[in-house]
Design a protein around this motif. Structure first.
Motif, PDB file in Angstrom:
ATOM      1  N   ALA A  29      17.298 -16.426   1.333  1.00  0.00           N
ATOM      2  CA  ALA A  29      18.439 -15.538   1.575  1.00  0.00           C
ATOM      3  C   ALA A  29      19.105 -15.951   2.887  1.00  0.00           C
ATOM      4  CB  ALA A  29      17.997 -14.087   1.652  1.00  0.00           C
ATOM      5  N   VAL A  30      20.437 -15.977   2.889  1.00  0.00           N
ATOM      6  CA  VAL A  30      21.183 -16.400   4.070  1.00  0.00           C
ATOM      7  C   VAL A  30      22.104 -15.263   4.514  1.00  0.00           C
ATOM      8  CG1 VAL A  30      22.880 -18.038   4.954  1.00  0.00           C
ATOM      9  CG2 VAL A  30      21.129 -18.816   3.382  1.00  0.00           C
ATOM     10  N   THR A  31      22.038 -14.931   5.793  1.00  0.00           N
ATOM     11  CA  THR A  31      22.955 -13.962   6.387  1.00  0.00           C
ATOM     12  C   THR A  31      23.879 -14.735   7.312  1.00  0.00           C
ATOM     13  OG1 THR A  31      21.291 -12.228   6.303  1.00  0.00           O
ATOM     14  CG2 THR A  31      23.150 -11.869   7.773  1.00  0.00           C
ATOM     15  N   VAL A  32      25.160 -14.608   7.075  1.00  0.00           N
ATOM     16  CA  VAL A  32      26.147 -15.299   7.904  1.00  0.00           C
ATOM     17  C   VAL A  32      26.736 -14.280   8.877  1.00  0.00           C
ATOM     18  CG1 VAL A  32      27.994 -15.017   6.211  1.00  0.00           C
ATOM     19  CG2 VAL A  32      28.168 -16.814   7.883  1.00  0.00           C
ATOM     20  N   LEU A  33      26.847 -14.675  10.151  1.00  0.00           N
ATOM     21  CA  LEU A  33      27.364 -13.810  11.210  1.00  0.00           C
ATOM     22  C   LEU A  33      28.581 -14.471  11.849  1.00  0.00           C
ATOM     23  CD1 LEU A  33      23.856 -13.366  12.618  1.00  0.00           C
ATOM     24  CD2 LEU A  33      25.198 -11.401  11.948  1.00  0.00           C
ATOM     25  N   TRP A  34      29.580 -13.652  12.165  1.00  0.00           N
ATOM     26  CA  TRP A  34      30.786 -14.181  12.812  1.00  0.00           C
ATOM     27  C   TRP A  34      31.275 -13.159  13.821  1.00  0.00           C
ATOM     28  CZ3 TRP A  34      36.258 -13.055  11.403  1.00  0.00           C
ATOM     29  CH2 TRP A  34      37.157 -13.845  12.123  1.00  0.00           C
ATOM     30  N   LYS A  35      31.411 -13.576  15.065  1.00  0.00           N
ATOM     31  CA  LYS A  35      31.906 -12.703  16.139  1.00  0.00           C
ATOM     32  C   LYS A  35      33.428 -12.707  16.065  1.00  0.00           C
ATOM     33  CE  LYS A  35      31.183 -10.618  20.238  1.00  0.00           C
ATOM     34  NZ  LYS A  35      30.519  -9.365  20.407  1.00  0.00           N
ATOM     35  N   VAL A  36      33.994 -11.599  15.604  1.00  0.00           N
ATOM     36  CA  VAL A  36      35.443 -11.514  15.365  1.00  0.00           C
ATOM     37  C   VAL A  36      36.224 -11.646  16.665  1.00  0.00           C
ATOM     38  CG1 VAL A  36      37.285 -10.086  14.421  1.00  0.00           C
ATOM     39  CG2 VAL A  36      35.049 -10.071  13.345  1.00  0.00           C
ATOM     40  N   GLY A  37      35.810 -10.936  17.689  1.00  0.00           N
ATOM     41  CA  GLY A  37      36.554 -10.927  18.953  1.00  0.00           C
ATOM     42  C   GLY A  37      36.554 -12.248  19.689  1.00  0.00           C
ATOM     43  N   ALA A  38      35.548 -13.088  19.460  1.00  0.00           N
ATOM     44  CA  ALA A  38      35.427 -14.357  20.185  1.00  0.00           C
ATOM     45  C   ALA A  38      36.024 -15.537  19.429  1.00  0.00           C
ATOM     46  CB  ALA A  38      33.957 -14.629  20.475  1.00  0.00           C
ATOM     47  N   SER A  39      36.728 -15.278  18.351  1.00  0.00           N
ATOM     48  CA  SER A  39      37.265 -16.362  17.529  1.00  0.00           C
ATOM     49  C   SER A  39      38.448 -17.049  18.212  1.00  0.00           C
ATOM     50  CB  SER A  39      37.717 -15.810  16.174  1.00  0.00           C
ATOM     51  OG  SER A  39      38.309 -16.829  15.409  1.00  0.00           O
ATOM     52  N   ASP A  40      38.464 -18.393  18.115  1.00  0.00           N
ATOM     53  CA  ASP A  40      39.580 -19.176  18.641  1.00  0.00           C
ATOM     54  C   ASP A  40      40.622 -19.470  17.573  1.00  0.00           C
ATOM     55  OD1 ASP A  40      38.360 -19.303  21.127  1.00  0.00           O
ATOM     56  OD2 ASP A  40      37.246 -21.125  20.612  1.00  0.00           O
ATOM     57  N   PHE A  41      40.299 -19.211  16.314  1.00  0.00           N
ATOM     58  CA  PHE A  41      41.190 -19.556  15.213  1.00  0.00           C
ATOM     59  C   PHE A  41      42.278 -18.512  14.978  1.00  0.00           C
ATOM     60  CE2 PHE A  41      37.776 -22.422  14.201  1.00  0.00           C
ATOM     61  CZ  PHE A  41      38.436 -23.519  13.701  1.00  0.00           C
ATOM     62  N   ASN A  43      44.840 -15.237  16.407  1.00  0.00           N
ATOM     63  CA  ASN A  43      45.442 -14.612  17.579  1.00  0.00           C
ATOM     64  C   ASN A  43      45.023 -13.141  17.653  1.00  0.00           C
ATOM     65  OD1 ASN A  43      47.182 -13.082  15.910  1.00  0.00           O
ATOM     66  ND2 ASN A  43      48.671 -14.754  15.864  1.00  0.00           N
ATOM     67  N   ASP A  44      45.454 -12.450  18.702  1.00  0.00           N
ATOM     68  CA  ASP A  44      45.005 -11.071  18.931  1.00  0.00           C
ATOM     69  C   ASP A  44      45.457 -10.122  17.827  1.00  0.00           C
ATOM     70  OD1 ASP A  44      43.715 -11.827  21.241  1.00  0.00           O
ATOM     71  OD2 ASP A  44      45.432 -11.387  22.537  1.00  0.00           O
ATOM     72  N   ASP A  45      46.676 -10.321  17.316  1.00  0.00           N
ATOM     73  CA  ASP A  45      47.170  -9.452  16.239  1.00  0.00           C
ATOM     74  C   ASP A  45      46.338  -9.617  14.973  1.00  0.00           C
ATOM     75  OD1 ASP A  45      49.189  -8.533  17.892  1.00  0.00           O
ATOM     76  OD2 ASP A  45      50.627 -10.044  17.191  1.00  0.00           O
ATOM     77  N   GLU A  46      46.015 -10.863  14.643  1.00  0.00           N
ATOM     78  CA  GLU A  46      45.205 -11.121  13.450  1.00  0.00           C
ATOM     79  C   GLU A  46      43.790 -10.568  13.619  1.00  0.00           C
ATOM     80  OE1 GLU A  46      47.189 -15.227  11.716  1.00  0.00           O
ATOM     81  OE2 GLU A  46      45.730 -15.362  13.332  1.00  0.00           O
ATOM     82  N   LYS A  47      43.239 -10.697  14.817  1.00  0.00           N
ATOM     83  CA  LYS A  47      41.902 -10.144  15.074  1.00  0.00           C
ATOM     84  C   LYS A  47      41.908  -8.628  14.920  1.00  0.00           C
ATOM     85  CE  LYS A  47      40.566 -13.664  18.420  1.00  0.00           C
ATOM     86  NZ  LYS A  47      40.255 -13.901  19.830  1.00  0.00           N
ATOM     87  N   ALA A  48      42.957  -7.983  15.425  1.00  0.00           N
ATOM     88  CA  ALA A  48      43.056  -6.526  15.300  1.00  0.00           C
ATOM     89  C   ALA A  48      43.162  -6.119  13.831  1.00  0.00           C
ATOM     90  CB  ALA A  48      44.261  -6.016  16.086  1.00  0.00           C
ATOM     91  N   LEU A  49      43.941  -6.879  13.055  1.00  0.00           N
ATOM     92  CA  LEU A  49      44.088  -6.600  11.629  1.00  0.00           C
ATOM     93  C   LEU A  49      42.759  -6.772  10.894  1.00  0.00           C
ATOM     94  CD1 LEU A  49      46.263  -5.872   9.517  1.00  0.00           C
ATOM     95  CD2 LEU A  49      46.589  -8.313   9.147  1.00  0.00           C
ATOM     96  N   ILE A  50      42.034  -7.826  11.227  1.00  0.00           N
ATOM     97  CA  ILE A  50      40.722  -8.066  10.618  1.00  0.00           C
ATOM     98  C   ILE A  50      39.769  -6.928  10.972  1.00  0.00           C
ATOM     99  CG2 ILE A  50      38.673  -9.555  10.680  1.00  0.00           C
ATOM    100  CD1 ILE A  50      40.642 -11.926  11.113  1.00  0.00           C
ATOM    101  N   GLN A  51      39.746  -6.540  12.242  1.00  0.00           N
ATOM    102  CA  GLN A  51      38.837  -5.474  12.665  1.00  0.00           C
ATOM    103  C   GLN A  51      39.196  -4.144  12.035  1.00  0.00           C
ATOM    104  OE1 GLN A  51      39.109  -5.913  16.926  1.00  0.00           O
ATOM    105  NE2 GLN A  51      37.246  -7.154  17.003  1.00  0.00           N
ATOM    106  N   GLU A  52      40.482  -3.896  11.812  1.00  0.00           N
ATOM    107  CA  GLU A  52      40.896  -2.643  11.182  1.00  0.00           C
ATOM    108  C   GLU A  52      40.512  -2.604   9.705  1.00  0.00           C
ATOM    109  OE1 GLU A  52      42.296   1.005  10.341  1.00  0.00           O
ATOM    110  OE2 GLU A  52      42.059   0.158  12.329  1.00  0.00           O
ATOM    111  N   LYS A  53      40.813  -3.696   8.983  1.00  0.00           N
ATOM    112  CA  LYS A  53      40.566  -3.697   7.544  1.00  0.00           C
ATOM    113  C   LYS A  53      39.094  -3.862   7.179  1.00  0.00           C
ATOM    114  CE  LYS A  53      45.020  -4.948   5.670  1.00  0.00           C
ATOM    115  NZ  LYS A  53      45.723  -5.844   4.763  1.00  0.00           N
ATOM    116  N   LEU A  54      38.323  -4.522   8.039  1.00  0.00           N
ATOM    117  CA  LEU A  54      36.916  -4.768   7.744  1.00  0.00           C
ATOM    118  C   LEU A  54      35.995  -3.966   8.659  1.00  0.00           C
ATOM    119  CD1 LEU A  54      37.026  -8.640   7.236  1.00  0.00           C
ATOM    120  CD2 LEU A  54      37.102  -6.867   5.491  1.00  0.00           C
ATOM    121  N   LYS A  55      36.461  -2.825   9.139  1.00  0.00           N
ATOM    122  CA  LYS A  55      35.670  -2.046  10.100  1.00  0.00           C
ATOM    123  C   LYS A  55      34.344  -1.570   9.521  1.00  0.00           C
ATOM    124  CE  LYS A  55      38.385   2.047   9.123  1.00  0.00           C
ATOM    125  NZ  LYS A  55      39.477   2.853   9.614  1.00  0.00           N
ATOM    126  N   ASN A  56      34.256  -1.395   8.203  1.00  0.00           N
ATOM    127  CA  ASN A  56      32.996  -0.971   7.591  1.00  0.00           C
ATOM    128  C   ASN A  56      31.966  -2.093   7.525  1.00  0.00           C
ATOM    129  OD1 ASN A  56      34.094   1.544   7.170  1.00  0.00           O
ATOM    130  ND2 ASN A  56      34.764   1.076   5.095  1.00  0.00           N
TER     131      ASN A  56
END
Length: 130
Positions: A29-41, A43-56
């Protein structure tokens, strides 16, 4: 579609289900982890959108995580996990198009009224008349 797979980290664990003795001794079994706030790919608006839509799906430390144990091999589960997390993030970045409010045309209104009249006449003809 952005491929941010270089920013992903992985954990393995023993998976449940089919596999016989293999399940008891191999961590597939593999668990993949990704730190949303530390992403370089993104921008801040996209990170906020990701955090809002995937908050659960994002934990308190800010990690988006996903566990896959569909296959019997760790490599296949890792590849599926990468595909799934990239797909989830890219879908969360899609902004739905706003609906433009329109009014029904005169022809549509007339057609609706004609249909109502026909149905009314049909039901009126069913009535018993003295």
């Amino acid at each position: 579609m952005k491929d941010f797979s270089r920013e992903l980290s992985f954990k393995t664990s023993r998976s449940s289900g089919a596999g016989g003795q293999n399940v008891n001794k191999v961590e597939t079994a593999v668990t993949v982890l990704w730190k949303v706030g530390a992403s370089d790919f993104f921008n801040d608006d996209e990170k906020a959108l990701i955090q809002e839509k995937l908050k659960n799906r994002i934990n308190a430390e800010g990690y988006l995580f996903l566990t896959v144990s569909e296959s019997r091999t760790q490599l296949m589960n890792k590849n599926k996990a990468i595909e799934k997390i990239i797909d989830i993030v890219n879908k969360s970045l899609v902004i739905p198009q706003k609906r433009t409010v329109t009014k029904p045309s005169k022809a549509q209104k007339q057609k609706r009224l004609d249909t109502k009249k026909k149905l009314s006449d049909k039901k009126e003809n069913r009535r018993f008349k003295f």
